[in-house]
Design an enzyme around this catalytic site. Sequence first.
Site, PDB file in Angstrom:
ATOM      1  N   HIS A 185     -20.242   1.716  46.522  1.00 22.52           N
ATOM      2  CA  HIS A 185     -21.316   2.001  45.633  1.00 22.52           C
ATOM      3  C   HIS A 185     -21.931   1.070  44.699  1.00 22.52           C
ATOM      4  O   HIS A 185     -21.544  -0.146  44.972  1.00 22.52           O
ATOM      5  CB  HIS A 185     -20.655   3.242  44.626  1.00 22.52           C
ATOM      6  N   CYS A 215     -12.818   1.050  44.751  1.00 23.65           N
ATOM      7  CA  CYS A 215     -13.954   1.078  45.367  1.00 23.65           C
ATOM      8  C   CYS A 215     -14.472  -0.128  45.598  1.00 23.65           C
ATOM      9  O   CYS A 215     -13.744  -1.175  45.104  1.00 23.65           O
ATOM     10  CB  CYS A 215     -14.740   2.092  44.784  1.00 23.65           C
TER      11      CYS A 215
END
Length: 197
Positions: A157, A173
């Site tokens: 992301h 992440c």
Amino acid sequence: MTKTSTFQLNRRAFLAGSAALVGAPALAQTAGTTELEGDISSAVRRNISSFRALDWRPYFSSLSNGAILVDITSRALHYWGEDGQSYKLYPTSVPLTEDLTKRGRTSVVRKVEGPEWRPTPSMKKRNPEWPDYVGPGPDNPLGTHALYLSWTYYRIHGTHDTRKIGRRSSNGCIGLYNQHIAELFARAKVGTQVLLI
């Protein structure tokens, strides 16, 4: 003291002072973070990434649906298009610690522009003061775009906090500059194969 030794002492003091001034902005910018993934001041202070082009063949048997390789050590994401001609290399943020790091093969299962964010149960346990929900926008830890992986809670992301890129700073992440995730978002598709090493 001779003139030469005075010059060397002054030169040494000047160089030491200059080094301190050059390092000050880097240290000052780690004072806090606007994102909820973690305070980068407790992370590694060095902002490094290894920009070395790689060939896809040692990592993937084909480029069916395209391929993404994330190298945790060099903090770089490599993307190869299905045509074999498209290649992109991006600096990334990576998980803060080894126990937050997942390695292996997965794939993109969902793409979201303007993602919403909710802390995982383990994040909430470690940080009970965090909100239960953050909607799309400049305060969202997932930035402008997110590629959801087949592993629960793991995503590639964007981030609005650009200080995180090149650092160990996430809760698992892989983060990219918002302009880079927008570019990757446009190229990758559901089904793109992903390998984290």
